[in-house]
Design a protein around this motif. Structure first.
Motif, PDB file in Angstrom:
ATOM      1  N   SER A 142      11.694   3.467  30.570  1.00 36.35           N
ATOM      2  CA  SER A 142      10.967   2.192  30.614  1.00 36.35           C
ATOM      3  C   SER A 142      11.548   1.217  31.620  1.00 36.35           C
ATOM      4  O   SER A 142      10.918   0.205  31.940  1.00 36.35           O
ATOM      5  N   ASP A 143      12.759   1.507  32.126  1.00 41.12           N
ATOM      6  CA  ASP A 143      13.416   0.612  33.083  1.00 41.12           C
ATOM      7  C   ASP A 143      13.404   1.186  34.494  1.00 41.12           C
ATOM      8  O   ASP A 143      14.370   1.063  35.243  1.00 41.12           O
ATOM      9  N   VAL A 144      12.292   1.813  34.849  1.00 38.40           N
ATOM     10  CA  VAL A 144      12.153   2.426  36.173  1.00 38.40           C
ATOM     11  C   VAL A 144      11.009   1.762  36.930  1.00 38.40           C
ATOM     12  O   VAL A 144       9.900   1.611  36.411  1.00 38.40           O
ATOM     13  N   GLU A 145      11.295   1.372  38.168  1.00 35.58           N
ATOM     14  CA  GLU A 145      10.279   0.873  39.091  1.00 35.58           C
ATOM     15  C   GLU A 145       9.956   1.990  40.074  1.00 35.58           C
ATOM     16  O   GLU A 145      10.875   2.564  40.679  1.00 35.58           O
ATOM     17  N   VAL A 146       8.697   2.310  40.238  1.00 34.17           N
ATOM     18  CA  VAL A 146       8.320   3.435  41.095  1.00 34.17           C
ATOM     19  C   VAL A 146       7.797   2.926  42.429  1.00 34.17           C
ATOM     20  O   VAL A 146       7.361   1.784  42.559  1.00 34.17           O
TER      21      VAL A 146
END
Length: 341
Positions: free
Chosen positions: A89-93
């Motif tokens: 949930s703490d990933v920016e793509v």
């Protein structure tokens, strides 16, 4: 059936969802791509955030907090897709991040799982600790990555931009064929969290499958959002689960010798914490070994099954050296230095 199902496991992460889910929505557009949030019985406003602010995202409500491993197993029972992307949930793509992954998997049926290049969200020119540019383990089960050896995290200068087979792909952004995930039993829910993706990847390798890192795809990971580094609970899970992973997967001829050395190394690690005055982590290591001994018999059937189904003795990315010796004694600080040994 969808082409790709992106499944984000959430527990009390409403702020994370608001911050990072928009990038997943804008960067993952494409035919056959669906996005799911699987909620581990959060007590904050996570479900309301998804329902009201992200109406195109499918919400899977789990009835309790199953942890990372079993949480994903439960969530994937509700999903049908050719590929699933397990995404923290703490990933920016980045834009079109899925395209290199799906195209490669489509063209290489022997590859069952892959990961993008994982960079730090805070320092975008650096690799991120949990996964970097693909993971490996040493003879005694210690994991390391292209771009990260123990606490040494490298800057990304494109030095690891080649596509290579890896031993493990990070659970922060793991794409896998859903039918194979189910076939090999998925993540081991008894691990709760930590080491579960490495255990899964070991099972995949031993059954003859391949795993790769595809650095053309890039994501940015915060890391440590649930349990901070050197949190005693995290230390306990890492040590216990690593021992369980070794017991489940090591070839019979190595089990005794490796576990004897690991016992020595674990007690050395405990003493190191004690010398630093960190009694909480000292006790966490001791408790991990105690629980491993107490519950090991529960994994005997898994070990026997894994050995029976193994078609590959020397799996890709499991090195025969000690990473502790190479890094701490010989001073090998980067993966590039390590493989030139």
């Amino acid at each position: 059936m969808h082409k790709v199902a992106i499944v984000i496991l959430n527990w009390n992460g409403a702020k994370m969802l608001r911050r990072f889910l928009p990038s997943v929505l804008t960067g993952s557009k494409g035919e056959g791509v669906e996005i799911y949030v699987a909620d581990n019985a959060s007590t904050d406003e996570s479900c309301e955030v998804v329902g009201k602010e992200f109406p195109t995202v499918h919400l899977i409500r789990l009835d309790q907090n199953y942890g990372f491993a079993e949480g994903y197993n439960k969530a994937l029972e509700c999903v049908e897709a050719e590929y699933v992307m397990l995404l923290n949930s703490d990933v920016e793509v980045s834009e079109d991040w899925l395209k290199p992954l799906t195209e490669y998997m489509d063209a290489h049926p022997e590859v069952v799982a892959c990961q993008p290049k994982i960079l730090s969200w805070r320092e975008k020119n650096q690799f991120e600790y949990a996964g970097a540019a693909g993971g490996f383990i040493d003879k005694y089960g210690y994991p390391f990555c292209r771009g990260r050896i123990f606490e040494e995290v490298e800057e990304d200068h494109g030095q690891y931009d080649s596509v290579i087979p890896v031993f493990w792909a990070t659970g922060a952004a793991l794409m896998i064929r859903l039918d194979v995930y189910r076939k090999v039993g998925g993540l081991d829910g008894r691990f709760f969290a930590h080491m579960e993706e490495i255990d899964l990847c070991w099972r995949l390798h031993s059954r003859g499958y391949q795993i790769v890192c595809l650095p053309e795809s890039i994501v940015y990971h915060v890391g440590g959002a649930t349990l901070k580094k050197e949190n005693p609970r995290k230390t306990f899970l890492n040590f216990r689960n690593n021992l369980l992973m070794l017991y489940k997967n090591l070839p019979q001829g190595e089990l005794g010798s490796v576990m004897r050395i690991r016992k020595i190394l674990d007690y050395m690690a405990a003493c190191f914490f004690l010398l630093k005055g960190d009694r909480a982590n000292f006790h966490a290591v001791l408790q991990a070994r105690k629980e491993y001994t107490a519950i090991r018999s529960q994994f005997e059937a898994d070990r026997e099954k894994n050995l029976q189904k193994s078609v590959c003795k020397d799996v890709t990315g499991r090195y025969k050296f000690s990473i502790l010796w190479q890094a701490k004694v010989r001073g090998k600080r980067t993966y590039a230095e390590l493989i030139k040994r």
